[in-house]
Design a protein around this motif. Structure first.
Motif, PDB file in Angstrom:
ATOM      1  N   ASP A 208      18.215   4.954   0.882  1.00 15.44           N
ATOM      2  CA  ASP A 208      19.440   4.186   0.663  1.00 15.44           C
ATOM      3  C   ASP A 208      19.302   2.723   1.084  1.00 15.44           C
ATOM      4  O   ASP A 208      20.192   1.912   0.828  1.00 15.44           O
ATOM      5  N   ARG A 209      18.206   2.374   1.745  1.00 20.94           N
ATOM      6  CA  ARG A 209      18.016   0.956   2.120  1.00 20.94           C
ATOM      7  C   ARG A 209      16.593   0.467   1.812  1.00 20.94           C
ATOM      8  O   ARG A 209      16.079  -0.435   2.466  1.00 20.94           O
ATOM      9  N   THR A 210      16.001   1.080   0.780  1.00 23.49           N
ATOM     10  CA  THR A 210      14.636   0.699   0.406  1.00 23.49           C
ATOM     11  C   THR A 210      14.476   0.619  -1.100  1.00 23.49           C
ATOM     12  O   THR A 210      15.017   1.442  -1.834  1.00 23.49           O
ATOM     13  N   GLU A 211      13.735  -0.395  -1.530  1.00 23.49           N
ATOM     14  CA  GLU A 211      13.327  -0.455  -2.944  1.00 23.49           C
ATOM     15  C   GLU A 211      11.818  -0.642  -2.973  1.00 23.49           C
ATOM     16  O   GLU A 211      11.257  -1.279  -2.088  1.00 23.49           O
ATOM     17  N   THR A 212      11.189  -0.109  -4.009  1.00 23.12           N
ATOM     18  CA  THR A 212       9.773  -0.399  -4.214  1.00 23.12           C
ATOM     19  C   THR A 212       9.623  -1.023  -5.603  1.00 23.12           C
ATOM     20  O   THR A 212      10.484  -0.830  -6.464  1.00 23.12           O
ATOM     21  N   GLY A 213       8.548  -1.753  -5.804  1.00 25.64           N
ATOM     22  CA  GLY A 213       8.359  -2.363  -7.118  1.00 25.64           C
ATOM     23  C   GLY A 213       6.970  -2.931  -7.275  1.00 25.64           C
ATOM     24  O   GLY A 213       6.243  -3.124  -6.298  1.00 25.64           O
ATOM     25  N   VAL A 214       6.638  -3.194  -8.523  1.00 27.67           N
ATOM     26  CA  VAL A 214       5.320  -3.727  -8.823  1.00 27.67           C
ATOM     27  C   VAL A 214       5.366  -5.253  -8.798  1.00 27.67           C
ATOM     28  O   VAL A 214       6.394  -5.853  -9.127  1.00 27.67           O
ATOM     29  N   PHE A 215       4.290  -5.873  -8.329  1.00 28.11           N
ATOM     30  CA  PHE A 215       4.190  -7.329  -8.382  1.00 28.11           C
ATOM     31  C   PHE A 215       2.716  -7.700  -8.357  1.00 28.11           C
ATOM     32  O   PHE A 215       1.845  -6.881  -8.054  1.00 28.11           O
ATOM     33  N   ASP A 216       2.462  -8.946  -8.712  1.00 25.58           N
ATOM     34  CA  ASP A 216       1.101  -9.483  -8.626  1.00 25.58           C
ATOM     35  C   ASP A 216       1.145 -10.659  -7.675  1.00 25.58           C
ATOM     36  O   ASP A 216       1.800 -11.674  -7.965  1.00 25.58           O
ATOM     37  N   ILE A 217       0.479 -10.530  -6.551  1.00 28.71           N
ATOM     38  CA  ILE A 217       0.581 -11.568  -5.516  1.00 28.71           C
ATOM     39  C   ILE A 217       0.024 -12.913  -5.984  1.00 28.71           C
ATOM     40  O   ILE A 217       0.379 -13.953  -5.435  1.00 28.71           O
ATOM     41  N   THR A 218      -0.826 -12.894  -7.019  1.00 29.96           N
ATOM     42  CA  THR A 218      -1.390 -14.153  -7.512  1.00 29.96           C
ATOM     43  C   THR A 218      -0.418 -14.879  -8.457  1.00 29.96           C
ATOM     44  O   THR A 218      -0.673 -16.014  -8.845  1.00 29.96           O
TER      45      THR A 218
ATOM     46  N   THR B 271       3.141   5.156  -6.343  1.00 32.72           N
ATOM     47  CA  THR B 271       3.539   6.556  -6.487  1.00 32.72           C
ATOM     48  C   THR B 271       3.776   7.157  -5.097  1.00 32.72           C
ATOM     49  O   THR B 271       4.711   7.914  -4.869  1.00 32.72           O
ATOM     50  N   VAL B 272       2.925   6.764  -4.158  1.00 31.31           N
ATOM     51  CA  VAL B 272       2.999   7.335  -2.805  1.00 31.31           C
ATOM     52  C   VAL B 272       4.072   6.644  -1.949  1.00 31.31           C
ATOM     53  O   VAL B 272       4.792   7.310  -1.194  1.00 31.31           O
ATOM     54  N   ALA B 273       4.195   5.306  -2.095  1.00 27.79           N
ATOM     55  CA  ALA B 273       5.093   4.548  -1.206  1.00 27.79           C
ATOM     56  C   ALA B 273       6.529   5.101  -1.176  1.00 27.79           C
ATOM     57  O   ALA B 273       7.085   5.328  -0.089  1.00 27.79           O
ATOM     58  N   PRO B 274       7.173   5.367  -2.326  1.00 21.49           N
ATOM     59  CA  PRO B 274       8.560   5.863  -2.258  1.00 21.49           C
ATOM     60  C   PRO B 274       8.659   7.238  -1.591  1.00 21.49           C
ATOM     61  O   PRO B 274       9.677   7.545  -0.960  1.00 21.49           O
TER      62      PRO B 274
ATOM     63  N   ALA C 149       9.496  -3.023  -0.813  1.00 25.66           N
ATOM     64  CA  ALA C 149       8.052  -2.840  -0.645  1.00 25.66           C
ATOM     65  C   ALA C 149       7.396  -2.999  -2.015  1.00 25.66           C
ATOM     66  O   ALA C 149       7.672  -2.229  -2.929  1.00 25.66           O
ATOM     67  N   LEU C 150       6.549  -4.022  -2.137  1.00 18.13           N
ATOM     68  CA  LEU C 150       5.944  -4.345  -3.437  1.00 18.13           C
ATOM     69  C   LEU C 150       4.437  -4.127  -3.389  1.00 18.13           C
ATOM     70  O   LEU C 150       3.795  -4.374  -2.353  1.00 18.13           O
TER      71      LEU C 150
ATOM     72  N   GLY D 290       0.844  -1.200   0.000  1.00 19.78           N
ATOM     73  CA  GLY D 290       0.000   0.000   0.000  1.00 19.78           C
ATOM     74  C   GLY D 290       0.874   1.243   0.000  1.00 19.78           C
ATOM     75  O   GLY D 290       1.844   1.338  -0.763  1.00 19.78           O
ATOM     76  N   GLU D 291       0.558   2.162   0.886  1.00 19.46           N
ATOM     77  CA  GLU D 291       1.352   3.402   0.962  1.00 19.46           C
ATOM     78  C   GLU D 291       2.609   3.221   1.796  1.00 19.46           C
ATOM     79  O   GLU D 291       3.316   4.189   2.080  1.00 19.46           O
TER      80      GLU D 291
END
Ligand SMILES: C[S@@+](CC[C@H](N)C(=O)[O-])C[C@H]1O[C@@H](n2cnc3c(N)ncnc32)[C@H](O)[C@@H]1O
Length: 214
Positions: free
Chosen positions: A93-103, A82-85, A73-74, A54-55
């Motif tokens: 410096d110790r976080t990445e965000t990305g898209v995924f499909d949990i299914t 857009t909001v999470a980062p 954080a996916l 989520g956010e």
């Protein structure tokens, strides 16, 4: 969303962002209880993955408490991503965000060998085949002494519990709306559309938790 068949839409993300603190009962306490189950010391360096972040409030809370934790954080929603980062900017410096499909399963390499996987309020979007498959996949991928921690809506064994939960959900949302805004405006939206025990939406499938562990 990614190529998933989930019913969660960009509009849902925007409404959820506005209503979460009203619609989710004792949200902060839920998060705090989950965090207190983390077995690492606050000085430990470890890798965590927040699935359907989520956010990214949960990732942020964990990274605040664990200054050496690295996080991925996916989420499946572009508006959440857009909001999470932005929310995690102080930890960039110790976080990445990305898209995924949990299914799907094409993201499992991202939890390979990690010490902690967290899931908050997304498991009920998986059906009773998808939930155990996810638990199995996480178990097979994470570090030997790693952990999966989750908080979610579950079904009770007795159908009568459902109406109890429906009433409680409404009452807590009312109290949270009044406390946060001194108005019933947000509560009115929650009451009319967001009480999952009265208006389950397509794609919301809470199960009895232990049934998914067999
Ligand atoms: C109720 S929100 C919970 C968000 C966050 N974990 C929290 O506790 O506030 C559900 C989240 O699951 C994500 N989601 C729903 N279906 C998904 C899917 N198939 N793949 C990835 N994310 C999904 C949504 O985009 C949304 O951010």
């Amino acid at each position: 969303m990614t190529g998933s068949d989930t019913a969660w839409s960009g509009d849902d993300s925007r409404v959820y962002s506005r209503l979460a603190d009203i619609a989710v009962p004792s949200r902060r306490e839920q998060m705090a209880i989950l965090i207190t189950q983390i077995r690492f010391k606050t000085t430990d360096a470890f890798k965590l993955v927040d699935l359907a972040c989520g956010e990214s409030g949960l990732t942020k809370a964990i990274q605040t408490l664990y200054p050496k934790a690295r996080a991925t954080a996916l989420d499946g929603s572009q508006s959440m991503l857009t909001v999470a980062p932005i929310n995690l900017a102080e930890f960039e410096d110790r976080t990445e965000t990305g898209v995924f499909d949990i299914t799907a399963e094409d993201w499992l390499h991202q939890i390979d060998g990690v010490g902690l996987v967290v899931l908050s309020l997304v498991i009920h979007h998986l059906d009773s085949t998808g939930k155990p498959r996810l638990y199995r996949n996480v178990f097979n991928c994470i570090a030997e002494r790693g952990a999966l921690l989750l908080v979610d809506i579950v079904a009770g064994r007795r159908p009568s519990v459902w109406s109890l939960h429906a009433n409680l959900f409404d009452r807590i949302a009312y109290e949270q709306s009044m406390t946060a805004t001194d108005s019933t405006e947000l509560y009115d939206i929650v009451r009319k559309e967001w009480n999952i025990f009265i208006y389950p939406q397509e794609g919301e499938m809470p199960d009895i938790f232990f049934d998914n562990l067999n």
